[in-house]
Design a protein around this motif. Structure first.
Motif, short mmCIF file in Angstrom:
data_model
loop_
_atom_site.label_atom_id
_atom_site.label_comp_id
_atom_site.label_asym_id
_atom_site.label_seq_id
_atom_site.Cartn_x
_atom_site.Cartn_y
_atom_site.Cartn_z
N SER A 1 -10.04 2.18 3.01
CA SER A 1 -11.00 1.40 2.23
C SER A 1 -12.36 2.08 2.13
CB SER A 1 -11.16 0.01 2.86
OG SER A 1 -11.63 0.13 4.20
N SER A 2 -12.72 2.90 3.10
CA SER A 2 -14.04 3.53 3.08
C SER A 2 -13.99 5.01 2.69
CB SER A 2 -14.69 3.41 4.45
OG SER A 2 -13.88 4.02 5.45
N GLY A 3 -12.81 5.55 2.49
CA GLY A 3 -12.68 6.98 2.21
C GLY A 3 -12.94 7.30 0.74
N SER A 4 -12.91 8.59 0.46
CA SER A 4 -13.11 9.06 -0.90
C SER A 4 -11.94 8.63 -1.78
CB SER A 4 -13.23 10.58 -0.92
OG SER A 4 -14.32 11.01 -0.13
N SER A 5 -12.25 8.32 -3.01
CA SER A 5 -11.22 7.86 -3.93
C SER A 5 -10.22 8.97 -4.22
CB SER A 5 -11.85 7.42 -5.26
OG SER A 5 -12.71 6.32 -5.06
N SER A 6 -8.96 8.63 -4.24
CA SER A 6 -7.93 9.59 -4.66
C SER A 6 -7.61 9.31 -6.13
CB SER A 6 -6.67 9.45 -3.81
OG SER A 6 -6.01 8.23 -4.07
N VAL A 7 -7.35 10.36 -6.86
CA VAL A 7 -7.12 10.20 -8.29
C VAL A 7 -5.77 10.79 -8.66
CG1 VAL A 7 -9.59 10.30 -8.80
CG2 VAL A 7 -8.23 12.40 -8.87
N GLY A 8 -5.25 10.35 -9.81
CA GLY A 8 -4.03 10.92 -10.34
C GLY A 8 -4.33 12.14 -11.19
N GLY A 9 -3.38 13.06 -11.24
CA GLY A 9 -3.55 14.27 -12.04
C GLY A 9 -3.25 14.02 -13.51
N ASP B 1 0.83 -1.20 0.00
CA ASP B 1 0.00 0.00 0.00
C ASP B 1 0.87 1.26 0.00
OD1 ASP B 1 -2.23 -1.54 0.04
OD2 ASP B 1 -2.59 -1.37 2.20
N SER B 2 0.53 2.20 -0.87
CA SER B 2 1.29 3.45 -0.95
C SER B 2 0.49 4.43 -1.81
CB SER B 2 2.67 3.23 -1.59
OG SER B 2 2.53 2.89 -2.95
N GLY B 3 1.03 5.62 -1.97
CA GLY B 3 0.45 6.55 -2.92
C GLY B 3 0.82 6.15 -4.34
N GLY B 4 0.28 6.88 -5.34
CA GLY B 4 0.57 6.60 -6.74
C GLY B 4 1.76 7.40 -7.23
N GLY C 1 0.31 11.01 -17.29
CA GLY C 1 -0.63 11.23 -16.20
C GLY C 1 -0.17 10.56 -14.92
N GLY C 2 -0.63 11.06 -13.77
CA GLY C 2 -0.28 10.47 -12.49
C GLY C 2 -1.17 9.28 -12.16
N SER C 3 -0.68 8.46 -11.25
CA SER C 3 -1.43 7.28 -10.82
C SER C 3 -2.28 7.60 -9.59
CB SER C 3 -0.46 6.16 -10.46
OG SER C 3 -1.13 5.08 -9.83
N ALA C 4 -3.42 6.93 -9.50
CA ALA C 4 -4.21 6.99 -8.26
C ALA C 4 -3.48 6.22 -7.16
CB ALA C 4 -5.58 6.38 -8.50
#
Length: 476
Positions: free
Chosen positions: A318-326, A241-244, A335-338
Motif C-alpha cells: 500500500s505504501s510502495g511505488s506504483s507498479s505499471v503495466g507495459g 491481491d495479485s499481479g496484473g 497492453g499489460g495490467s498494473a
C-alpha cells in the motif's frame, strides 16, 4: 466479318422485343415491349435487375442514362452456403469474402435469366449488390449515354457488396464513349470482422485481423477482436491481491498472473507460424518492442512479449511505488495490467495500433474486394486502489487500398480502454475491419469493338473470330 447463321437462328438470341431499331435521342426511346422501363418522355431509364434487352436491329443509345436497379444478394452461391452471423446456416465462414462468380457461369447464361446471384456479406446482411442487364442486338450497338450498375452502401457493421454485371452482345460493332460504372461498396466503418460479399468481377474482401485484449487486474478475461485471424485474449489477475495480467498478441493469449508476479505479455514473433495457412502480409515492417511491467515490492514484473503484449505489473504494498503495466508492442497487441494494491494504483499499459498492410488479400485478381484493416489492441487496466490510469485502446488500421477500379475497402476497429480501479478489467481488442465488395463486371462480345469509354470495374472484351465463334456457339 460475315456471320454464317441464318436470321431465324439469330432470332433465338436477339429475340423480338423490337423488330426495328432501339434508339434514344432527344426524349424518344423506342423500347419495344420493355414495359418495366420508364416512360419514354423521362429519358433516363431505371430497369429492374434481370432485364434482357433484345433487338433484331440496332441499339443506338445517345441520350438515355441507364441505371440498373440493385438485386438482393444470396445466402448461397454455386453450392456454397454462408454461415449465419449468429450461428447456424452453412459452412462458408463469415470472416471470408464471398466467392467470385466464375466467368464460365456467366457466359453460358447469356440470353437467359439464369445469371447467378452473388453471395451475401459475412454479416448475413439482407443487403443488395449491383444488378445485371443484358443488351443483345443483331445490329450495331452505340453506348452514347452512361450505364450504372453499382452496389448499395453496406449496412451498419457489415461487409460491402459487389458491383453489378453489364453484358453487351452485337453481331456488328459496339461503339461509343460513355462511362459504364460498376462500383462495389466499402465495408462499413463500424468494424465487426465480417467478410465482403461475392461478386461478378472477383471475390469479396476478407475481414481484417483482430486486435488483442489488454491485461486485467481481476479475473475477467478481455477478449481478442473478431476477424480473419482473431486477436489474442488478455491475461487475467486473481480475484484477490495479485499481479496484473499480460497483454495478448495476434492469435495468442497473454499470460495470467501466478500469485504476486505479473503475467507475461504474449509473444508475436514466436507464433507467426500459426498464420501459415492464412497468408499474412505486412509483418516484414519495422517492429516495435513491447514494454515489460514494473516490479512491485511483493511481486516481480511480467516480461514483455516478443514484440507482442505488454507485461503485467507485480503486486505492490500500500505504501510502495506504483507498479505499471507495459505497453503493447506491435500489430494490435494488448497492453499489460498494473498490479493489485490497496494504495495508489499504477497505470495500465497502452494497446498497440492495428498494423497497416497486415491482412490476407486475394491473390491474382485486382478487382477483388480488399480486406479490412486490423483492429487496435486493448489497453491494460490500472491497479486497484486510488489513482492510476487505465491503458488506452489503440486505433485500428485503414484497410488495404483498392487496386482495380471499383473495389471496396474496410477499416479496422479501435481497441477498448482498460477499466478503472472499481472494475479493473483490460480493454477488449478491436475487431478487424469488414471486407469490401468486389468490382462489378462488363462483358462486350462483338466481331468489332471500337468502344473508347471508361469502365469503372472489370472489363472483358471478346471480339473478332473469338466473338464470331462464341455467338455461333450459343446455338451450335
Amino acid at each position: 466479318m460475315a456471320l454464317i447463321q441464318a436470321g431465324s437462328e439469330f432470332d433465338l438470341l436477339w429475340g423480338r422485343d423490337s423488330t426495328t431499331a432501339i434508339s434514344a435521342s432527344g426524349d424518344v426511346l423506342a423500347s419495344g415491349s420493355f414495359t418495366t422501363w420508364a416512360a419514354a418522355s423521362t429519358q433516363a431509364q431505371t430497369p429492374a435487375s434481370g432485364q434482357i434487352v433484345r433487338c433484331s436491329s440496332t441499339f443506338n443509345n445517345t441520350d438515355a442514362i441507364i441505371t440498373v436497379d440493385k438485386q438482393d444478394a444470396s445466402d448461397s452461391t454455386l453450392g456454397s452456403h454462408r454461415a449465419a452471423a449468429g450461428g447456424g446456416g452453412g459452412s462458408y465462414p463469415t470472416t471470408f469474402g464471398g466467392p467470385e462468380i466464375p466467368l464460365s457461369s456467366i457466359i453460358s447464361a447469356i440470353g437467359t435469366a439464369a445469371i447467378p446471384v452473388p453471395m451475401v456479406d459475412g454479416g448475413d446482411e439482407a443487403s443488395v449488390c449491383g444488378g445485371w442487364i443484358q443488351i443483345l442486338a443483331k445490329g450495331n450497338v452505340t453506348i452514347g449515354a452512361a450505364i450504372t450498375a453499382s452496389a448499395a452502401a453496406a449496412g451498419s457493421g457489415k461487409g460491402g457488396q459487389g458491383g453489378g454485371l453489364v453484358v453487351i452482345v452485337s453481331a456488328g460493332t459496339i461503339s461509343g464513349s460513355s462511362t459504364i460504372t460498376l462500383l462495389a461498396a466499402d465495408g462499413h466503418s463500424t468494424a465487426a470482422g465480417f467478410g465482403g460479399g461475392g461478386g461478378y468481377g472477383g471475390p469479396g474482401g476478407h475481414a481484417g485481423y483482430g486486435g488483442s485484449g489488454g491485461g486485467s487486474c481481476n479475473n475477467s478475461r478481455p477478449s481478442g477482436g473478431a476477424g480473419y485471424v482473431v486477436g489474442g485474449d488478455g491475461g487475467i489477475g486473481a480475484s484477490g491481491d495479485s499481479g496484473g495480467g499480460g497483454g495478448g498478441a495476434l492469435g495468442v493469449q497473454g499470460s495470467d498472473t501466478t500469485g504476486n508476479d505479473g503475467g507475461d505479455g504474449a509473444d508475436l514473433l514466436g507464433d507467426v507460424a500459426m498464420l501459415s495457412n492464412k497468408t499474412a502480409y505486412g509483418l516484414g515492417k519495422q517492429f516495435t518492442a513491447a514494454g515489460a511491467g514494473t516490479d512491485g515490492e511483493l511481486g516481480t514484473n511480467g516480461t514483455a512479449g516478443d514484440y507482442g503484449g505488454g507485461g503485467g505489473g507485480g503486486r505492490k504494498t500500500s505504501s510502495g511505488s506504483s507498479s505499471v503495466g507495459g505497453n503493447g508492442g506491435y500489430a494490435g497487441s494488448g497492453g499489460g495490467s498494473a498490479g493489485h494494491s490497496s494504495g495508489t494504483a499504477g497505470d495500465g499499459g497502452t494497446g498497440a495500433a492495428g498494423l497497416v498492410g497486415l491482412g490476407a488479400p486475394h491473390h491474382g485478381n485486382p478487382y477483388a474486394g480488399m480486406p479490412g484493416g486490423q483492429g487496435g489492441g486493448g489497453g491494460g487496466s490500472n491497479g486497484t486502489g486510488g489513482g492510476g490510469n487505465p491503458g488506452e485502446g489503440a486505433v485500428g488500421a485503414t484497410g488495404f487500398p483498392a487496386i482495380g477500379a471499383g473495389c471496396g475497402v474496410g477499416v479496422g476497429g479501435t481497441g477498448g480502454t482498460g477499466g478503472d480501479a472499481s472494475n479493473p478489467v483490460g480493454g477488449a481488442g478491436g475487431a478487424g475491419g469488414n471486407g469490401g465488395g468486389p468490382a462489378g463486371l462488363c462483358i462486350m462480345i462483338a466481331p468489332s469493338i471500337t468502344y473508347t469509354g471508361s469502365v469503372v470495374g472489370r472489363f472483358i472484351k471478346i471480339e473478332g473470330t473469338a466473338a464470331h465463334e462464341l455467338i455461333r456457339g450459343f446455338y451450335s
